[in-house]
Motif scaffolding. Structure first.
Motif, PDB file in Angstrom:
ATOM      1  N   GLU A  40       0.766  -1.830  -0.121  1.00 37.65           N
ATOM      2  CA  GLU A  40      -0.100  -0.134   0.021  1.00 37.65           C
ATOM      3  C   GLU A  40       0.923   1.159   0.196  1.00 37.65           C
ATOM      4  N   ASN A  41       2.133   1.089   0.469  1.00 41.59           N
ATOM      5  CA  ASN A  41       3.258   2.101   0.380  1.00 41.59           C
ATOM      6  C   ASN A  41       4.240   1.639   0.068  1.00 41.59           C
ATOM      7  N   GLU A  92       7.492   2.573   0.947  1.00 40.40           N
ATOM      8  CA  GLU A  92       7.870   3.178   2.599  1.00 40.40           C
ATOM      9  C   GLU A  92       8.391   1.234   2.521  1.00 40.40           C
ATOM     10  N   GLU A  93       7.162   0.405   2.520  1.00 39.62           N
ATOM     11  CA  GLU A  93       6.828  -0.548   3.073  1.00 39.62           C
ATOM     12  C   GLU A  93       8.402  -1.707   2.568  1.00 39.62           C
ATOM     13  N   GLN A 121       3.250  -2.196  -8.387  1.00 38.07           N
ATOM     14  CA  GLN A 121       2.808  -1.459  -7.055  1.00 38.07           C
ATOM     15  C   GLN A 121       4.467  -1.243  -6.653  1.00 38.07           C
TER      16      GLN A 121
END
Length: 146
Positions: free
Chosen positions: A84-85, A87-88, A111
């Motif tokens: 979702e981000n 940064e993950e 993604q």
């Protein structure tokens, strides 16, 4: 860039495409794109079976990364569907893991498009009638089509 379009009428033909790619692409970054259920994981399953994987091969949707070592090749099967981000990807050390492996098979690469390097191969899967089509782009001239 070299392109190839392959019609896939069955799951067995999709597995065979994976086996065929395993004979040609031993190293590099491979993107697998397509809607849910178009055969991305099936291609990876055929690929890993061709390299000697005997156990199950499922999409690492929840673990994100499934490492394998087959015939001296360090392989990462990556599924970014749940990201979702961006940064993950830093949190899990994705870029470092890519550098330490020989072959990376990435489902849902869009993604992670902000951070992933350019691929060597892109496989775009789509439904066509009762079957599928695989549009394969080879961006690395050292990978031969046959």
């Amino acid at each position: 860039m070299k392109c190839q379009v392959i019609k896939l009428a069955s799951e067995e033909e999709t597995l065979e495409l994976g086996r065929s790619l395993a004979r040609r692409v031993e190293r590099g970054l491979v993107f697998l794109q397509g809607e849910l259920g178009t055969g991305k994981t099936t291609i990876v399953r055929g690929w890993l079976r061709a390299l000697g994987r005997m156990g199950p091969v499922t999409s690492p949707t929840y673990t994100l990364i499934e490492p394998y070592q087959l015939n001296g090749i360090d392989i990462l099967h990556i599924d970014l569907y749940r990201i979702e981000n961006i940064e993950e990807l830093d949190y899990i050390g994705l870029l470092e893991q890519l550098e330490l492996s020989h072959l990376q098979l990435v489902e849902w690469p869009e993604q992670g498009s902000e951070v992933l390097p350019e691929p060597d191969v892109v496989i775009r899967l789509a439904r066509k009638g009762n079957g599928r089509t695989a549009n394969i782009g080879y961006f690395n001239d050292q990978i031969a089509m046959s």
